[in-house]
Enzyme design. Structure first.
Site, PDB file in Angstrom:
ATOM      1  N   ASN A  47      -7.641  12.328  14.310  1.00 56.94           N
ATOM      2  CA  ASN A  47      -8.278  11.558  13.229  1.00 56.94           C
ATOM      3  C   ASN A  47      -9.810  11.487  13.309  1.00 56.94           C
ATOM      4  O   ASN A  47     -10.486  11.787  12.318  1.00 56.94           O
ATOM      5  CB  ASN A  47      -7.678  10.153  13.151  1.00 56.94           C
ATOM      6  CG  ASN A  47      -6.205  10.174  12.794  1.00 56.94           C
ATOM      7  OD1 ASN A  47      -5.500  11.105  13.174  1.00 56.94           O
ATOM      8  ND2 ASN A  47      -5.719   9.189  12.082  1.00 56.94           N
ATOM      9  N   ASN A  91      -0.029   1.867  12.742  1.00 56.45           N
ATOM     10  CA  ASN A  91      -0.478   2.918  13.648  1.00 56.45           C
ATOM     11  C   ASN A  91      -1.409   2.320  14.667  1.00 56.45           C
ATOM     12  O   ASN A  91      -1.856   1.190  14.539  1.00 56.45           O
ATOM     13  CB  ASN A  91      -1.281   3.973  12.861  1.00 56.45           C
ATOM     14  CG  ASN A  91      -0.464   5.203  12.574  1.00 56.45           C
ATOM     15  OD1 ASN A  91       0.584   5.430  13.171  1.00 56.45           O
ATOM     16  ND2 ASN A  91      -0.974   6.015  11.669  1.00 56.45           N
ATOM     17  N   GLY A  95       0.829  -1.193   0.000  1.00 55.46           N
ATOM     18  CA  GLY A  95       0.000   0.000   0.000  1.00 55.46           C
ATOM     19  C   GLY A  95       0.862   1.241   0.000  1.00 55.46           C
ATOM     20  O   GLY A  95       1.987   1.238  -0.526  1.00 55.46           O
ATOM     21  N   SER A  96       0.350   2.327   0.594  1.00 50.84           N
ATOM     22  CA  SER A  96       1.058   3.608   0.570  1.00 50.84           C
ATOM     23  C   SER A  96       2.414   3.501   1.249  1.00 50.84           C
ATOM     24  O   SER A  96       3.448   3.887   0.678  1.00 50.84           O
ATOM     25  CB  SER A  96       0.243   4.675   1.292  1.00 50.84           C
ATOM     26  OG  SER A  96      -1.058   4.718   0.806  1.00 50.84           O
ATOM     27  N   LEU A  97       2.412   2.990   2.472  1.00 50.23           N
ATOM     28  CA  LEU A  97       3.672   2.974   3.218  1.00 50.23           C
ATOM     29  C   LEU A  97       4.611   1.895   2.677  1.00 50.23           C
ATOM     30  O   LEU A  97       5.819   2.130   2.514  1.00 50.23           O
ATOM     31  CB  LEU A  97       3.381   2.739   4.716  1.00 50.23           C
ATOM     32  CG  LEU A  97       4.582   2.865   5.630  1.00 50.23           C
ATOM     33  CD1 LEU A  97       5.207   4.255   5.558  1.00 50.23           C
ATOM     34  CD2 LEU A  97       4.188   2.551   7.080  1.00 50.23           C
ATOM     35  N   GLU A 142      -8.998   2.621  10.819  1.00 48.99           N
ATOM     36  CA  GLU A 142      -8.273   2.018  11.951  1.00 48.99           C
ATOM     37  C   GLU A 142      -8.826   2.515  13.294  1.00 48.99           C
ATOM     38  O   GLU A 142      -8.136   2.461  14.306  1.00 48.99           O
ATOM     39  CB  GLU A 142      -6.777   2.324  11.813  1.00 48.99           C
ATOM     40  CG  GLU A 142      -6.146   1.626  10.618  1.00 48.99           C
ATOM     41  CD  GLU A 142      -4.626   1.782  10.545  1.00 48.99           C
ATOM     42  OE1 GLU A 142      -4.159   2.935  10.399  1.00 48.99           O
ATOM     43  OE2 GLU A 142      -3.920   0.757  10.639  1.00 48.99           O
ATOM     44  N   ARG A 199      -1.838   6.998  -1.801  1.00 47.97           N
ATOM     45  CA  ARG A 199      -1.882   6.179  -3.021  1.00 47.97           C
ATOM     46  C   ARG A 199      -3.073   6.643  -3.852  1.00 47.97           C
ATOM     47  O   ARG A 199      -4.156   6.080  -3.744  1.00 47.97           O
ATOM     48  CB  ARG A 199      -2.093   4.744  -2.546  1.00 47.97           C
ATOM     49  CG  ARG A 199      -1.794   3.673  -3.521  1.00 47.97           C
ATOM     50  CD  ARG A 199      -1.748   2.305  -2.855  1.00 47.97           C
ATOM     51  NE  ARG A 199      -2.682   2.035  -1.787  1.00 47.97           N
ATOM     52  CZ  ARG A 199      -3.388   0.915  -1.657  1.00 47.97           C
ATOM     53  NH1 ARG A 199      -3.269  -0.043  -2.551  1.00 47.97           N
ATOM     54  NH2 ARG A 199      -4.201   0.727  -0.646  1.00 47.97           N
ATOM     55  N   LYS A 204       2.059   8.615  19.841  1.00 49.90           N
ATOM     56  CA  LYS A 204       1.418   8.775  18.519  1.00 49.90           C
ATOM     57  C   LYS A 204      -0.068   8.428  18.621  1.00 49.90           C
ATOM     58  O   LYS A 204      -0.918   9.097  18.030  1.00 49.90           O
ATOM     59  CB  LYS A 204       2.132   7.867  17.499  1.00 49.90           C
ATOM     60  CG  LYS A 204       1.530   7.916  16.096  1.00 49.90           C
ATOM     61  CD  LYS A 204       2.463   8.533  15.086  1.00 49.90           C
ATOM     62  CE  LYS A 204       1.778   9.025  13.826  1.00 49.90           C
ATOM     63  NZ  LYS A 204       1.540   7.998  12.828  1.00 49.90           N
ATOM     64  N   ASN A 255      -6.975  18.477   8.777  1.00 50.42           N
ATOM     65  CA  ASN A 255      -6.511  18.414  10.170  1.00 50.42           C
ATOM     66  C   ASN A 255      -6.602  19.769  10.877  1.00 50.42           C
ATOM     67  O   ASN A 255      -7.080  19.850  12.014  1.00 50.42           O
ATOM     68  CB  ASN A 255      -5.064  17.930  10.228  1.00 50.42           C
ATOM     69  CG  ASN A 255      -4.917  16.486   9.797  1.00 50.42           C
ATOM     70  OD1 ASN A 255      -5.917  15.831   9.487  1.00 50.42           O
ATOM     71  ND2 ASN A 255      -3.698  15.975   9.761  1.00 50.42           N
TER      72      ASN A 255
HETATM   73  N1  LIG Z   1       0.563   5.836   4.776  1.00 46.94           N
HETATM   74  C1  LIG Z   1       1.263   6.462   5.684  1.00 46.94           C
HETATM   75  O1  LIG Z   1       1.809   7.548   5.421  1.00 46.94           O
HETATM   76  C2  LIG Z   1       1.448   5.910   7.044  1.00 46.94           C
HETATM   77  C3  LIG Z   1       0.888   4.716   7.416  1.00 46.94           C
HETATM   78  N2  LIG Z   1       1.079   4.242   8.698  1.00 46.94           N
HETATM   79  C4  LIG Z   1       0.489   2.983   9.088  1.00 46.94           C
HETATM   80  O2  LIG Z   1       0.994   1.962   8.246  1.00 46.94           O
HETATM   81  C5  LIG Z   1      -0.006   0.958   8.046  1.00 46.94           C
HETATM   82  C6  LIG Z   1      -0.235   0.796   6.536  1.00 46.94           C
HETATM   83  O3  LIG Z   1      -0.789   1.998   6.063  1.00 46.94           O
HETATM   84  P1  LIG Z   1      -0.992   2.309   4.512  1.00 46.94           P
HETATM   85  O4  LIG Z   1       0.182   1.844   3.742  1.00 46.94           O
HETATM   86  O5  LIG Z   1      -1.380   3.717   4.427  1.00 46.94           O
HETATM   87  O6  LIG Z   1      -2.244   1.363   4.189  1.00 46.94           O
HETATM   88  P2  LIG Z   1      -2.761   0.849   2.781  1.00 46.94           P
HETATM   89  O7  LIG Z   1      -4.189   0.479   2.957  1.00 46.94           O
HETATM   90  O8  LIG Z   1      -2.373   1.814   1.709  1.00 46.94           O
HETATM   91  O9  LIG Z   1      -1.903  -0.479   2.535  1.00 46.94           O
HETATM   92  C7  LIG Z   1      -2.101  -1.680   3.193  1.00 46.94           C
HETATM   93  C8  LIG Z   1      -1.797  -2.781   2.197  1.00 46.94           C
HETATM   94  O10 LIG Z   1      -1.795  -4.031   2.865  1.00 46.94           O
HETATM   95  C9  LIG Z   1      -2.349  -4.985   1.961  1.00 46.94           C
HETATM   96  N3  LIG Z   1      -2.780  -6.182   2.694  1.00 46.94           N
HETATM   97  C10 LIG Z   1      -3.723  -6.296   3.654  1.00 46.94           C
HETATM   98  N4  LIG Z   1      -3.833  -7.574   4.068  1.00 46.94           N
HETATM   99  C11 LIG Z   1      -2.943  -8.286   3.335  1.00 46.94           C
HETATM  100  C12 LIG Z   1      -2.596  -9.661   3.271  1.00 46.94           C
HETATM  101  N5  LIG Z   1      -3.178 -10.567   4.066  1.00 46.94           N
HETATM  102  N6  LIG Z   1      -1.635 -10.043   2.383  1.00 46.94           N
HETATM  103  C13 LIG Z   1      -1.042  -9.146   1.572  1.00 46.94           C
HETATM  104  N7  LIG Z   1      -1.333  -7.819   1.581  1.00 46.94           N
HETATM  105  C14 LIG Z   1      -2.272  -7.405   2.456  1.00 46.94           C
HETATM  106  C15 LIG Z   1      -3.505  -4.222   1.353  1.00 46.94           C
HETATM  107  O11 LIG Z   1      -3.929  -4.876   0.193  1.00 46.94           O
HETATM  108  P3  LIG Z   1      -5.388  -4.560  -0.396  1.00 46.94           P
HETATM  109  O12 LIG Z   1      -5.283  -3.161  -0.925  1.00 46.94           O
HETATM  110  O13 LIG Z   1      -5.524  -5.610  -1.409  1.00 46.94           O
HETATM  111  O14 LIG Z   1      -6.331  -4.671   0.762  1.00 46.94           O
HETATM  112  C16 LIG Z   1      -2.832  -2.881   1.078  1.00 46.94           C
HETATM  113  O15 LIG Z   1      -2.156  -2.910  -0.163  1.00 46.94           O
HETATM  114  C17 LIG Z   1      -1.258   1.458   8.789  1.00 46.94           C
HETATM  115  O16 LIG Z   1      -1.338   0.897  10.066  1.00 46.94           O
HETATM  116  C18 LIG Z   1      -1.015   2.965   8.887  1.00 46.94           C
HETATM  117  O17 LIG Z   1      -1.692   3.560   9.978  1.00 46.94           O
HETATM  118  C19 LIG Z   1       1.823   4.908   9.615  1.00 46.94           C
HETATM  119  C20 LIG Z   1       2.373   6.105   9.297  1.00 46.94           C
HETATM  120  C21 LIG Z   1       2.264   6.689   7.991  1.00 46.94           C
HETATM  121  C1  LIG Z   2      -0.661  12.828  12.401  1.00 42.69           C
HETATM  122  C2  LIG Z   2      -1.780  12.537  11.423  1.00 42.69           C
HETATM  123  C3  LIG Z   2      -3.098  12.993  11.996  1.00 42.69           C
HETATM  124  C4  LIG Z   2      -1.423  13.341  10.194  1.00 42.69           C
HETATM  125  O1  LIG Z   2      -2.416  13.394   9.232  1.00 42.69           O
HETATM  126  C5  LIG Z   2      -1.821  11.047  11.138  1.00 42.69           C
HETATM  127  O2  LIG Z   2      -1.027  10.307  11.667  1.00 42.69           O
HETATM  128  C6  LIG Z   2      -2.863  10.428  10.291  1.00 42.69           C
HETATM  129  O3  LIG Z   2      -3.427  11.076   9.433  1.00 42.69           O
HETATM  130  O4  LIG Z   2      -3.107   9.228  10.544  1.00 42.69           O
END
Ligand SMILES: NC(=O)C1=CN([C@@H]2O[C@H](COP(=O)(O)OP(=O)(O)OC[C@H]3O[C@@H](n4cnc5c(N)ncnc54)[C@H](OP(=O)(O)O)[C@@H]3O)[C@@H](O)[C@H]2O)C=CC1
Ligand SMILES: CC(C)(CO)C(=O)C(=O)O
Length: 312
Positions: free
Chosen positions: A197, A106, A11-13, A272, A134, A189, A207
């Site tokens: 949120n 998170n 995903g994004s991260l 979440e 994303r 956090k 925000n």
């Molecule tokens: N994005 C950010 O900037 C930040 C994110 N985080 C934390 O990081 C975590 C991920 O966030 P984010 O990347 O934004 O989330 P996304 O929803 O963009 O990405 C999660 C990914 O995990 C995949 N996934 C879920 N279950 C499975 C599985 N069983 N097997 C394989 N792939 C799987 C999803 O696939 P599918 O799309 O097919 O469901 C999706 O591509 C969260 O907890 C978020 O709070 C923390 C700080 C910053």
């Molecule tokens: C700190 C903040 C609120 C920044 O957008 C964040 O962590 C989120 O959006 O999940």
């Protein structure tokens, strides 16, 4: 041979980490299912583009599905909190006591559950304020630079290895630090996410805009009292005024952001909330403490999300 890192959660991260790390390590993505075939190429690798500071970089990654057999030495788990344990279980057969697992979720709850269930392995957690989104499949935007902390969670996670993970993240351009107490960072956090949120979802705003709303102003002090009480129970006590100051500072510092939770609601994805304010409700219940504002915010987000029936 270059060190190999598996990333579970495309995903994004996960995408951001993959693109930034790939000049330095061999990145391999673990996908739920094979990606759509690219019509005009024989290259079967997973394409990702990263928008960073106005530039677009394109990458291609080797990928595999969970059922592959190769043992995993270093895993970055980048699914949402509610998918984390199931996703990890899907590759359990590939993990050994020598595996290092870095959790990026998170909120709270999933990390401790995994640290318990995978106690024989080296489990670490990261807490990051990096921001990635994303806008469409295969395209990642690195929207904001932040700070990342990494520390051991399980008893079998040596601290020196946390330093190695941080060295790698720094090499890839992430401002990162080790910490011996990652739980403290996760709680800090969590308290910010609890205070920003859900308000952005309920008020449907960026925000910074929550600060101007009477709905926020009428609840924030009571919310911070509840959060402060739980921080004390957890061993990371802070007065409610400090918790509020941090929430306000983050709302101001990220004023133009659409929170991750509001992005999820707008995209029709599960939020979440259960790992954020919902976690505080469960934790408060377990310690016989009242939590009316956290309950109201949790219910408010569930009411606005298509996934209110789903569990954490
Ligand atoms: N994005 C950010 O900037 C930040 C994110 N985080 C934390 O990081 C975590 C991920 O966030 P984010 O990347 O934004 O989330 P996304 O929803 O963009 O990405 C999660 C990914 O995990 C995949 N996934 C879920 N279950 C499975 C599985 N069983 N097997 C394989 N792939 C799987 C999803 O696939 P599918 O799309 O097919 O469901 C999706 O591509 C969260 O907890 C978020 O709070 C923390 C700080 C910053
Ligand atoms: C700190 C903040 C609120 C920044 O957008 C964040 O962590 C989120 O959006 O999940």
């Amino acid at each position: 041979m270059r060190h190999r890192i598996h990333i579970l959660g495309n995903g994004s991260l996960g995408g951001l980490l993959a693109c930034r790390l790939s000049p330095f390590v061999d990145v391999r993505m673990i996908l739920r299912s094979p990606p759509y075939p690219q019509s005009n190429t024989d290259d079967k690798r997973l394409p990702l583009t990263l928008d960073l500071a106005g530039e677009r970089q394109s990458w291609r990654f080797d990928w595999e599905t969970a059922d592959a057999a190769e043992p995993i030495s270093t895993l970055f788990l980048t699914t949402k909190s509610y998918s984390a344990l199931n996703a990890l279980d899907s590759i359990r057969h590939r993990l050994t006591p020598a595996s290092r697992i870095l959790l990026w979720q998170n909120g709270m709850g999933s990390q401790m559950q995994i640290a318990q269930e995978y106690a024989d392995m080296a489990v670490y957690a990261a807490s990051t304020t990096e921001g990635a989104n994303r806008p469409e499949d295969g395209r990642i935007v690195h929207a904001g630079h932040g700070q990342t902390w990494v520390g051991p969670l399980s008893a079998n996670a040596p601290f020196q290895e946390a330093q190695r993970l941080v060295d790698l993240l720094r090499e890839a351009g992430f401002s990162s630090e080790t910490t011996k107490d990652i739980r403290a960072q996760l709680w800090r956090k969590l308290s910010v996410n609890c205070g920003v949120n859900p308000f952005t979802v309920i008020l449907n705003c960026r925000n910074g805009d929550i600060l101007e709303h009477a709905y926020f102003q009428q609840r924030i002090d009571a919310l911070c009292e509840e959060l402060s009480a739980m921080l004390f129970v957890a061993g990371y006590g802070e007065p409610a005024a400090n918790v509020k100051a941090r929430i306000v500072a983050v709302a101001q510092g990220t004023a133009n952001n659409i929170s991750s939770m509001l992005q999820d609601v707008r995209a029709g994805r599960q939020t979440e909330i259960n790992a954020i304010n919902g976690f505080i409700c469960d934790y408060a219940d377990a310690h016989g403490q009242p939590h009316p504002v956290n309950s109201e915010l949790t219910a408010g987000v569930h009411a606005l999300s298509d996934h209110s029936g789903q569990s954490a």
